[in-house]
Write a protein that holds these residues in place. Structure first.
Motif, PDB file in Angstrom:
ATOM      1  N   ASP A 148      35.890  50.815  39.241  1.00 30.15           N
ATOM      2  CA  ASP A 148      37.095  50.031  39.544  1.00 30.15           C
ATOM      3  C   ASP A 148      38.337  50.904  39.517  1.00 30.15           C
ATOM      4  N   ASP A 186      36.662  41.305  38.465  1.00 26.96           N
ATOM      5  CA  ASP A 186      37.957  40.654  38.240  1.00 26.96           C
ATOM      6  C   ASP A 186      37.941  39.833  36.954  1.00 26.96           C
ATOM      7  N   TYR A 190      40.292  41.607  32.528  1.00 29.96           N
ATOM      8  CA  TYR A 190      41.409  40.656  32.471  1.00 29.96           C
ATOM      9  C   TYR A 190      41.996  40.663  31.075  1.00 29.96           C
ATOM     10  N   HIS A 197      45.273  40.841  35.407  1.00 28.80           N
ATOM     11  CA  HIS A 197      44.091  41.673  35.547  1.00 28.80           C
ATOM     12  C   HIS A 197      44.506  43.122  35.327  1.00 28.80           C
ATOM     13  N   GLY A 201      40.299  45.922  40.620  1.00 31.96           N
ATOM     14  CA  GLY A 201      38.868  45.691  40.592  1.00 31.96           C
ATOM     15  C   GLY A 201      38.056  46.684  41.385  1.00 31.96           C
ATOM     16  N   PRO A 314      44.773  38.076  41.925  1.00 30.25           N
ATOM     17  CA  PRO A 314      43.939  39.062  42.634  1.00 30.25           C
ATOM     18  C   PRO A 314      43.538  38.577  44.019  1.00 30.25           C
TER      19      PRO A 314
END
Length: 319
Positions: A148, A186, A190, A197, A201, A314
């Motif tokens: 990510d 996601d 968090y 977030h 991601g 997101p």
């Protein structure tokens, strides 16, 4: 569980993967990262051995490059753990649906993992985090991993390209993987106290039982390991020469505070490692520099404010 059992588990999973190469000292993957950095700096490889006084201690290699042109700090951990599940660990695992785990603890386990974090020296190059891992209890094996981005400024092209890379890789194995693992990423990264977030991601998966999957989980996880650096490299090459201001750098340092908040407050891997793990290898993922200021609220229309808004809502990035 004996060291020979650990090594057998490692050979089973990492025989042709990046972790085995680093474990055996060839470190081809990290040579590619050194070349991408371009400063001439090299990873320091710190091999660590099992502490006989700690039944849950492991052994492995922690590799660190600091002060590079791109990599302000690059950290890679190869770790092999074995021991007996404590009640707290066993309860946490069984609560996530791992069948065969006695919530009272006491079962022997082995675990193998490669984790990586690249903290960039440039505010327009996002932080890259990735890992692949395997956990075994009484012959049952569960896989996990992911990759990510944690950016400091919004770049829709960069984010879309990164997600498309991982979607294409997932689709080769099963068309359902990317939507599931992207949403999982996601959900996992968090910060509820911030209602943000951590980043934009990528993919994340955990507790994947190879025996019940419709695809070859072992090969998929190997391919995830091979894809980590190629998923980030185009962004680095595109952004590394762009100018940035001192204000942008300060914003980068402020946002790194969120990264550390997540690791210390919410990350399961960190919590697992702190239960008898090697502290230097656990905390090596922390950013090299962080700025802390009280209640920073960027203007919504500013580039910094646009990032905060994006992290609160997101988006789907892959086409």
């Amino acid at each position: 569980m004996s060291r020979s059992c650990d090594q057998s588990l490692i050979r089973h999973w990492f025989q042709h993967g990046a972790a085995a190469r680093v474990h055996l000292g060839t470190s081809k993957r990290w040579q590619a990262a050194e070349e991408l950095d371009g400063s001439g700096k090299r990873f320091l490889h710190d091999k660590w051995t099992r502490n006989p006084d700690n039944p849950n201690a492991g052994y492995g290699i922690t590799s660190v490059l600091e002060g590079g042109d791109v990599l302000e700090k690059g950290a890679v951990n190869i770790s092999v753990l074995s021991g007996v599940l404590t009640p707290d660990r066993a309860k946490a695992m069984s609560s996530r649906g791992r069948l065969g785990i006695d919530s009272g603890g006491g079962q022997p386990y082995s675990a193998a993992a490669m984790s990586l974090v690249f903290h960039s020296a440039h505010p327009l190059i996002p932080t890259l985090r990735a890992d692949i891992r395997l956990f075994e209890v009484d012959g049952q094996m569960w896989y996990g991993g992911g990759c990510d981005l944690t950016p400091f400024y919004v770049s829709e092209d960069d984010f879309g390209e990164f997600h498309s890379f991982w979607k294409q890789l997932c689709d080769k194995h099963d068309a359902q993987l990317y939507p599931e693992f992207q949403e999982w990423c996601d959900r996992y990264f968090y910060l509820p106290a911030r209602k943000e977030h951590r980043g934009v991601g990528g993919i994340f998966f955990d507790d994947v039982d190879a025996a019940g999957a419709s695809y070859n989980v072992d090969e998929f996880v190997r391919e995830v390991g091979r894809g980590i650096l190629p998923s980030w490299q185009p962004i680095v090459e595109r952004r590394r020469g762009e100018p940035f201001t001192e204000d942008m750098r300060n914003w980068q340092l402020l946002r790194r505070g969120r990264y550390l908040e997540f690791n210390l407050l919410y990350d399961r891997g960190v919590k697992f490692g702190l239960d008898g793990g090697r502290i230097e290898s656990i905390m090596v993922s922390a950013p090299p520099l962080i700025a802390w200021r009280y209640n920073v609220q960027p203007q919504p229309e500013s580039p910094e404010g646009q990032l905060v808004q994006l992290l609160r809502q997101p988006r789907q990035w892959a086409s």
